[in-house]
Design a protein around this motif. Structure first.
Motif, PDB file in Angstrom:
ATOM      1  N   THR A 146      15.198  11.110  -3.039  1.00  0.00           N
ATOM      2  CA  THR A 146      16.138  10.170  -2.421  1.00  0.00           C
ATOM      3  C   THR A 146      16.190  10.369  -0.909  1.00  0.00           C
ATOM      4  O   THR A 146      16.119   9.409  -0.132  1.00  0.00           O
ATOM      5  CB  THR A 146      17.537  10.365  -3.019  1.00  0.00           C
ATOM      6  OG1 THR A 146      17.493  10.061  -4.416  1.00  0.00           O
ATOM      7  CG2 THR A 146      18.557   9.468  -2.342  1.00  0.00           C
ATOM      8  N   GLY A 147      16.312  11.623  -0.479  1.00  0.00           N
ATOM      9  CA  GLY A 147      16.369  11.898   0.951  1.00  0.00           C
ATOM     10  C   GLY A 147      15.086  11.563   1.671  1.00  0.00           C
ATOM     11  O   GLY A 147      15.108  11.046   2.801  1.00  0.00           O
ATOM     12  N   VAL A 148      13.956  11.821   1.034  1.00  0.00           N
ATOM     13  CA  VAL A 148      12.657  11.534   1.655  1.00  0.00           C
ATOM     14  C   VAL A 148      12.489  10.038   1.866  1.00  0.00           C
ATOM     15  O   VAL A 148      12.107   9.581   2.957  1.00  0.00           O
ATOM     16  CB  VAL A 148      11.514  12.102   0.790  1.00  0.00           C
ATOM     17  CG1 VAL A 148      10.168  11.556   1.246  1.00  0.00           C
ATOM     18  CG2 VAL A 148      11.510  13.626   0.852  1.00  0.00           C
ATOM     19  N   ILE A 149      12.753   9.244   0.846  1.00  0.00           N
ATOM     20  CA  ILE A 149      12.598   7.789   0.981  1.00  0.00           C
ATOM     21  C   ILE A 149      13.543   7.249   2.047  1.00  0.00           C
ATOM     22  O   ILE A 149      13.160   6.402   2.880  1.00  0.00           O
ATOM     23  CB  ILE A 149      12.815   7.100  -0.379  1.00  0.00           C
ATOM     24  CG1 ILE A 149      11.684   7.470  -1.353  1.00  0.00           C
ATOM     25  CG2 ILE A 149      12.880   5.576  -0.199  1.00  0.00           C
ATOM     26  CD1 ILE A 149      11.892   6.947  -2.763  1.00  0.00           C
ATOM     27  N   ALA A 150      14.786   7.728   2.043  1.00  0.00           N
ATOM     28  CA  ALA A 150      15.744   7.261   3.054  1.00  0.00           C
ATOM     29  C   ALA A 150      15.267   7.598   4.459  1.00  0.00           C
ATOM     30  O   ALA A 150      15.370   6.776   5.391  1.00  0.00           O
ATOM     31  CB  ALA A 150      17.114   7.893   2.790  1.00  0.00           C
TER      32      ALA A 150
END
Length: 500
Positions: free
Chosen positions: A447-451
């Motif tokens: 989630t953090g990577v995509i964001a």
């Protein structure tokens, strides 16, 4: 030559079983290649691979069904006999029931001196240099296994000898990767078009190494048949550009993570830290007040804000250009308030975990469709979003991902061994990662990577594709010392190294 993948930077087209049959017909009609010639090419390609993969081979056992897949197997048996390699063929369908090219291939194996048996008990014992060849079922299989194929598959899976599958492991659905009972192969040689099922669902676990042979099909043939989806690797993905010497933090996005209900503060913090390690310029965290001190202690670069209600979250939503909601969010009234406020904020959204479960419940953000959000469900969450059983999603992940995308719009990342990414332009699949990543917190990192990638200017589909690949490859690097005991936070420095 592999005409579908001329350089490593080209994505691979994956086809349905019916599309591969169309490719077959076009090769036969437009290139004027007789179907028996295609069968001989397929058998030769599989046999050559077998000999190169297992050069100390002492014997071959070929398990043949009644269709063209069995015909490929008979060609392999005949070629082995020509080479004076001891070969035994298990005949799943009597010779008098064979037709067309399969019957012709049977005759070739018979003339070359292959030994035929009709019972599994008649097979000779295997040793460490015996190779088993699965040519029982082809792309047309669906439904339940029947005798004697079911017994033959069980025999193959019990054996200690390596198994080579011809075209695809018997029992595996060629389109979806669904399987109940199927051959577990060490390698699969597949022909004409890559079958989507080899890279979806159970496919990656059952197929082993996948080797593609186009059998001489011309590039213009592939232009005439649409692919089911597109498979990407690291070389075929859009990457972030190099940073200019005078760069500053506000150029690289402000990501806010919203989550961390009572007892789940670590999930939200891991998402924030992965966004930071992926290059986001600024990171905010909106979480329960009791998690703020721990967050600042663990990662002081993250701007941690205590929020006790949706009303307190409201003013914090003005600054970020990407908001990720869900890691550790829970499903309490507090959770629903935060999702309701964040879901109507400006800027891109990434939803995961309980944000998806709340969305599926229909009380929050009911009926909303957004072009600027990414939904990242696993199979269970996808089932809840669609109101179906998890088994239905597992049986056809491509259809499920497309259905979620049509229902909610935006980009859908359906996680699995073959992660399916559905968006308005089509469907992609990324195969990377390892079983060691089956541990808590891995989805929060993604989630953090995509964001972070969206915050740095990537389109949502490109960020989803690259994010899934970065996450999986970081997991592979982190697992170099062993898969068991792999922790989500073990991936963080690898993500940093891979994204640059």
């Amino acid at each position: 030559m592999d005409s579908q993948n001329l350089t490593p930077s080209h994505p691979q087209k994956l086809y349905s079983a019916e599309a591969v049959r169309q490719l077959d017909r076009l090769v036969i009609s437009q290139q004027q290649v007789p179907s028996i010639a295609l069968m001989k090419r397929a058998g030769r390609a599989a046999f050559d691979y077998l000999c190169s993969r297992w050069p100390e081979i002492s014997g071959i056992q070929v398990f043949c069904g009644g269709g063209n897949n069995g015909g490929d197997g008979y060609v392999i048996a005949g070629l082995a006999a020509q080479r004076q390699i001891p070969v035994t063929v298990f005949v799943g369908v009597p010779a008098d029931k064979l037709k067309g090219e399969a019957l012709e291939a049977y005759g070739f194996a018979e003339r070359e001196g292959a030994k035929f048996v009709s019972g599994l008990a008649e097979l000779p014992p295997v040793d460490k240099h015996t190779v088993l060849v699965d040519a029982l079922l082809g792309t047309g299989f669906s439904g339940e296994l029947r005798a004697p194929v079911d017994a033959a598959i069980a025999h193959l899976n019990r054996s200690s000898a390596p198994v080579l599958a011809v075209d695809l492991p018997s029992g595996l659905n060629a389109d979806s990767g669904f399987a109940i009972d199927a051959v577990r192969a060490d390698a699969t040689v597949t022909f004409i078009g890559r079958k989507a099922g080899l890279f979806l669902g159970r496919g990656p676990a059952l197929a082993g190494e996948v080797v593609f042979e186009d059998l001489g099909a011309a590039p213009e043939i592939y232009a005439q048949v649409p692919a089911l989806l597109v498979r990407h690797s690291g070389d075929s993905l859009e990457r972030l550009p190099a940073r200019a010497a005078d760069s500053y933090k506000n150029q690289f996005g402000h990501v806010m993570i919203v989550g961390g209900d009572h007892g789940f503060g670590g999930a939200a913090l891991m998402a924030a830290e992965s966004a930071a390690r992926c290059g986001a310029g600024l990171i905010s965290l909106a979480t329960r007040p009791e998690h703020v001190v721990a967050s600042l202690t663990r990662r002081p670069e993250v701007m941690a804000h205590p929020v006790v209600s949706g009303q307190e979250l409201e003013p914090l939503l003005e600054a970020p250009n990407v908001i990720a909601v869900g890691p550790g969010l829970g499903q309490s009234p507090w959770s629903e308030q935060l999702l309701a406020r964040a879901g109507r904020a400006h800027g891109a959204l990434v939803l995961d975990a309980d944000a998806l479960n709340i969305l599926a419940g229909g009380r929050v953000l009911a009926g909303i469709k957004r072009d600027d959000w990414v939904l990242t469900p696993h199979v269970g969450e996808a089932a809840r979003l669609l109101g179906v059983a998890s088994a239905e999603v597992a049986a056809d992940p491509v259809a499920a991902a497309k259905a979620i995308q049509e229902k909610f719009s935006g980009v859908v990342v359906l996680k699995g061994a073959g992660t399916v990414i559905a968006h308005v332009e089509g469907v992609d699949v990324i195969n990377t990662g390892n079983p060691g990543m089956a541990s808590g917190g891995m989805g929060d990192l993604l989630t953090g990577v995509i964001a972070a990638l969206i915050g740095q200017g990537m389109t949502l589909p490109a960020a989803a594709r690259l994010g899934v690949w970065l996450h999986g490859e970081a997991g592979n690097r982190a697992a170099a010392e062993g898969q068991r005991g792999l922790l989500a936070t073990d991936l963080l420095l690898h993500i940093r190294a891979l994204v640059d």
